[in-house]
Write a protein that holds these residues in place. Sequence first.
Motif, PDB file in Angstrom:
ATOM      1  N   GLY A   2       0.852  -1.227  -0.070  1.00  0.00           N
ATOM      2  CA  GLY A   2       0.200   0.011   0.087  1.00  0.00           C
ATOM      3  C   GLY A   2       1.064   1.262  -0.198  1.00  0.00           C
ATOM      4  O   GLY A   2       1.806   1.426   0.744  1.00  0.00           O
TER       5      GLY A   2
ATOM      6  N   GLY B  97      -0.538   4.594   0.285  1.00  0.00           N
ATOM      7  CA  GLY B  97      -1.029   5.596   0.754  1.00  0.00           C
ATOM      8  C   GLY B  97      -0.104   6.484   1.849  1.00  0.00           C
ATOM      9  O   GLY B  97       1.208   6.040   1.841  1.00  0.00           O
TER      10      GLY B  97
ATOM     11  N   ASP C 274       1.597  -1.366  -4.848  1.00  0.00           N
ATOM     12  CA  ASP C 274       0.222  -1.119  -4.684  1.00  0.00           C
ATOM     13  C   ASP C 274      -0.601  -1.427  -5.834  1.00  0.00           C
ATOM     14  O   ASP C 274       0.152  -1.423  -7.003  1.00  0.00           O
ATOM     15  CB  ASP C 274       0.324   0.647  -4.678  1.00  0.00           C
ATOM     16  N   LYS C 275      -1.606  -1.673  -5.614  1.00  0.00           N
ATOM     17  CA  LYS C 275      -2.665  -2.335  -6.849  1.00  0.00           C
ATOM     18  C   LYS C 275      -2.804  -1.075  -8.048  1.00  0.00           C
ATOM     19  O   LYS C 275      -3.309  -1.355  -9.022  1.00  0.00           O
ATOM     20  CB  LYS C 275      -3.738  -2.729  -6.291  1.00  0.00           C
TER      21      LYS C 275
ATOM     22  N   ARG D 229      -3.472   8.371  -7.997  1.00  0.00           N
ATOM     23  CA  ARG D 229      -4.702   7.229  -8.128  1.00  0.00           C
ATOM     24  C   ARG D 229      -5.748   8.231  -7.178  1.00  0.00           C
ATOM     25  O   ARG D 229      -5.479   8.860  -6.198  1.00  0.00           O
ATOM     26  CB  ARG D 229      -4.554   6.015  -7.509  1.00  0.00           C
TER      27      ARG D 229
ATOM     28  N   ALA E 160     -11.616  13.653   2.551  1.00  0.00           N
ATOM     29  CA  ALA E 160     -11.964  15.408   2.498  1.00  0.00           C
ATOM     30  C   ALA E 160     -10.701  15.857   2.274  1.00  0.00           C
ATOM     31  O   ALA E 160     -10.546  17.043   1.977  1.00  0.00           O
ATOM     32  CB  ALA E 160     -12.390  15.700   3.896  1.00  0.00           C
TER      33      ALA E 160
ATOM     34  N   THR F 155      -1.281  -5.914  -7.419  1.00  0.00           N
ATOM     35  CA  THR F 155      -2.285  -6.364  -6.344  1.00  0.00           C
ATOM     36  C   THR F 155      -1.873  -7.650  -5.674  1.00  0.00           C
ATOM     37  O   THR F 155      -1.820  -8.711  -6.227  1.00  0.00           O
ATOM     38  CB  THR F 155      -3.555  -6.684  -7.119  1.00  0.00           C
TER      39      THR F 155
ATOM     40  N   PRO G 159      -4.760  -6.842   2.435  1.00  0.00           N
ATOM     41  CA  PRO G 159      -4.064  -8.329   2.619  1.00  0.00           C
ATOM     42  C   PRO G 159      -3.312  -8.883   3.558  1.00  0.00           C
ATOM     43  O   PRO G 159      -3.294  -9.953   3.956  1.00  0.00           O
ATOM     44  CB  PRO G 159      -3.764  -8.381   1.145  1.00  0.00           C
TER      45      PRO G 159
ATOM     46  N   GLY H 196      -1.887   2.535   9.640  1.00  0.00           N
ATOM     47  CA  GLY H 196      -3.086   3.457   9.075  1.00  0.00           C
ATOM     48  C   GLY H 196      -4.265   2.427   8.965  1.00  0.00           C
ATOM     49  O   GLY H 196      -4.760   1.859  10.212  1.00  0.00           O
TER      50      GLY H 196
ATOM     51  N   GLY I 155      -3.155  11.628   9.640  1.00  0.00           N
ATOM     52  CA  GLY I 155      -2.316  11.691  10.482  1.00  0.00           C
ATOM     53  C   GLY I 155      -1.716  10.316  11.432  1.00  0.00           C
ATOM     54  O   GLY I 155      -0.664  10.083  11.396  1.00  0.00           O
TER      55      GLY I 155
HETATM   56  C1  FAD Z   1     -14.767  10.141   2.672  1.00  0.00           C
HETATM   57  C2  FAD Z   1     -13.650  10.076   3.721  1.00  0.00           C
HETATM   58  C3  FAD Z   1     -13.281  11.202   4.066  1.00  0.00           C
HETATM   59  C4  FAD Z   1     -12.108  11.511   4.644  1.00  0.00           C
HETATM   60  N1  FAD Z   1     -11.413  12.601   5.228  1.00  0.00           N
HETATM   61  C5  FAD Z   1     -10.400  12.559   6.171  1.00  0.00           C
HETATM   62  C6  FAD Z   1     -10.061  14.000   6.505  1.00  0.00           C
HETATM   63  O1  FAD Z   1     -10.372  14.913   5.793  1.00  0.00           O
HETATM   64  N2  FAD Z   1      -8.744  13.959   6.911  1.00  0.00           N
HETATM   65  C7  FAD Z   1      -8.187  12.866   7.632  1.00  0.00           C
HETATM   66  O2  FAD Z   1      -7.278  12.874   8.193  1.00  0.00           O
HETATM   67  N3  FAD Z   1      -8.726  11.841   7.162  1.00  0.00           N
HETATM   68  C8  FAD Z   1      -9.637  11.309   6.303  1.00  0.00           C
HETATM   69  N4  FAD Z   1     -10.250  10.135   6.068  1.00  0.00           N
HETATM   70  C9  FAD Z   1      -9.445   8.967   6.440  1.00  0.00           C
HETATM   71  C10 FAD Z   1      -8.225   8.630   5.767  1.00  0.00           C
HETATM   72  O3  FAD Z   1      -8.727   8.864   4.202  1.00  0.00           O
HETATM   73  C11 FAD Z   1      -7.630   7.682   5.890  1.00  0.00           C
HETATM   74  O4  FAD Z   1      -7.515   7.225   7.256  1.00  0.00           O
HETATM   75  C12 FAD Z   1      -6.285   7.488   5.247  1.00  0.00           C
HETATM   76  O5  FAD Z   1      -6.312   7.461   3.687  1.00  0.00           O
HETATM   77  C13 FAD Z   1      -5.471   6.160   5.565  1.00  0.00           C
HETATM   78  O6  FAD Z   1      -4.263   6.109   4.716  1.00  0.00           O
HETATM   79  P1  FAD Z   1      -3.778   4.681   4.640  1.00  0.00           P
HETATM   80  O7  FAD Z   1      -2.115   4.889   4.060  1.00  0.00           O
HETATM   81  O8  FAD Z   1      -3.850   3.570   5.893  1.00  0.00           O
HETATM   82  O9  FAD Z   1      -4.732   3.771   3.452  1.00  0.00           O
HETATM   83  P2  FAD Z   1      -4.901   4.293   2.078  1.00  0.00           P
HETATM   84  O10 FAD Z   1      -4.813   5.704   1.962  1.00  0.00           O
HETATM   85  O11 FAD Z   1      -6.331   3.612   1.779  1.00  0.00           O
HETATM   86  O12 FAD Z   1      -3.826   3.576   1.113  1.00  0.00           O
HETATM   87  C14 FAD Z   1      -3.892   2.346   0.988  1.00  0.00           C
HETATM   88  C15 FAD Z   1      -3.136   1.913  -0.440  1.00  0.00           C
HETATM   89  O13 FAD Z   1      -3.183   0.358  -0.193  1.00  0.00           O
HETATM   90  C16 FAD Z   1      -3.487  -0.127  -1.629  1.00  0.00           C
HETATM   91  N5  FAD Z   1      -4.061  -1.378  -1.641  1.00  0.00           N
HETATM   92  C17 FAD Z   1      -5.208  -2.079  -0.935  1.00  0.00           C
HETATM   93  N6  FAD Z   1      -5.348  -3.184  -1.390  1.00  0.00           N
HETATM   94  C18 FAD Z   1      -4.200  -3.679  -1.970  1.00  0.00           C
HETATM   95  C19 FAD Z   1      -3.639  -4.811  -2.400  1.00  0.00           C
HETATM   96  N7  FAD Z   1      -4.422  -5.894  -2.400  1.00  0.00           N
HETATM   97  N8  FAD Z   1      -2.378  -4.829  -3.149  1.00  0.00           N
HETATM   98  C20 FAD Z   1      -1.656  -3.671  -3.115  1.00  0.00           C
HETATM   99  N9  FAD Z   1      -2.194  -2.530  -2.714  1.00  0.00           N
HETATM  100  C21 FAD Z   1      -3.190  -2.468  -2.290  1.00  0.00           C
HETATM  101  C22 FAD Z   1      -4.332   1.004  -2.249  1.00  0.00           C
HETATM  102  O14 FAD Z   1      -4.560   1.037  -3.649  1.00  0.00           O
HETATM  103  C23 FAD Z   1      -3.945   2.253  -1.501  1.00  0.00           C
HETATM  104  O15 FAD Z   1      -3.190   3.094  -2.427  1.00  0.00           O
HETATM  105  C24 FAD Z   1     -11.417   9.942   5.268  1.00  0.00           C
HETATM  106  C25 FAD Z   1     -11.945   8.859   4.661  1.00  0.00           C
HETATM  107  C26 FAD Z   1     -12.889   8.919   4.032  1.00  0.00           C
HETATM  108  C27 FAD Z   1     -13.629   7.499   3.450  1.00  0.00           C
END
Ligand code: FAD
Length: 354
Positions: free
Chosen positions: A10, A12, A33-34, A39, A44, A111, A142, A263, A278
């Motif tokens: 991932g 993100g 990342d898939k 992307r 928000a 993926t 996963p 995350g 954060g």
């Molecule tokens: C509508 C909405 C509004 C939000 N607003 C806010 C906000 O304003 N401020 C805030 O702080 N938080 C907000 N959040 C929460 C925030 O978006 C998430 O908590 C944050 O993106 C988490 O980051 P992450 O890196 O853990 O996951 P993600 O940003 O979801 O990244 C996960 C990555 O993993 C990849 N992935 C998934 N499965 C696989 C796989 N099988 N193989 C390879 N890659 C894979 C995906 O493609 C993605 O790029 C909001 C969430 C939503 C849904």
Amino acid sequence: MRNVEVIVVGGGPAGSSAAARLKAAGADVIILDKERFPRHKLCAGWITPQVMTDLQLEVNDYPHGFLSFRRLHFHVRGPSVALPCVQHSIRRFEFDAWLLGRSGAEVAQHTVRDIRTNGGYYEIDERFRCRYLIGAGGTSCPVRRSLFGEELQRTRALQTVTLELEFPWDWRDADCHLWFFEHGLPGYSWYVPKASGWLNVGVGGMATRLKRLGENIRQHWSYLAAKLQRQFGIDVPLEPAGYSYYVRAFGEPMRIGNGFLTGDSAGLATRDLCEGIGPAIRSGQQAADAILTGAEYTLDGIAGSSLGGGLISHCMDWAFTRGAGRSSAPKQPMAGDAHGLNSSSPSRYKDQRR
Ligand SMILES: Cc1cc2nc3c(=O)[nH]c(=O)nc-3n(C[C@H](O)[C@H](O)[C@H](O)COP(=O)(O)OP(=O)(O)OC[C@H]3O[C@@H](n4cnc5c(N)ncnc54)[C@H](O)[C@@H]3O)c2cc1C
């Protein structure tokens, strides 16, 4: 089979933050990342000053649209208060791709489907092998499914469902609005302006509480759309899109052997405002530190609330989750440091950081 020391699943904020720290220390790391970046990511895109600090991000160094709010309007079932603030918004489409590039880590579009442990290594889809595996794949990660599935059941009462839309809109002032508990919503809706004439609007609520009320999030989207028309003259141009994620439980194992969750894969969004960027960044950095230094991976220092844990944030937390997922005695992280990360057998990266 490609052999790497650390694989991050991932790209993100959690994954790129972990990879950036590992890469800076000279680790051999790859992000899978898939998606191909940039992307789309439903969010928000509100970020706090703490996020800026954790990322060591100066506004002038950021090459994309960046907006700072002057005021934050809290509306609670009618009454409103406008608070002066310093908070910011970005577009995730731009922000995540920029963070990923800045990490300096190699990124492969792949993926992840199948993860196996074999002789102290993790093997992914018979194509990648590593000693350390960081799960940063969001709600459906996963790594969580494969390594933590049996240990870490999701607490349904901590699940939030959302609908949102981001579109060009010529907003007149850069104020942000949050409407809490309207029409009985166990959550809130938002209006977040962004730089260069973009606007993000959405609604989020706790899934099980909505179900118990016999409602769904679409009804609350309709209420929001009507409000936006009345208050700002906005005709919402498109259908919203939805995503679901989890707010913070406490005392759950976030590490098994050399596998880590960060995350959204760990469910770390704050319990009062469901803020997840954060916590994703901090947990990614802390997982990287655990690999680099052999330190314990804990979620200490990752706040479970956005509003500072005072009376208001406790009330919000209670209104959203009814106290679910707070274990009175935190469980110990899973033992099983099978691959030499404990003090008697330090991480091979430990010395490189001194
Ligand atoms: C509508 C909405 C509004 C939000 N607003 C806010 C906000 O304003 N401020 C805030 O702080 N938080 C907000 N959040 C929460 C925030 O978006 C998430 O908590 C944050 O993106 C988490 O980051 P992450 O890196 O853990 O996951 P993600 O940003 O979801 O990244 C996960 C990555 O993993 C990849 N992935 C998934 N499965 C696989 C796989 N099988 N193989 C390879 N890659 C894979 C995906 O493609 C993605 O790029 C909001 C969430 C939503 C849904």
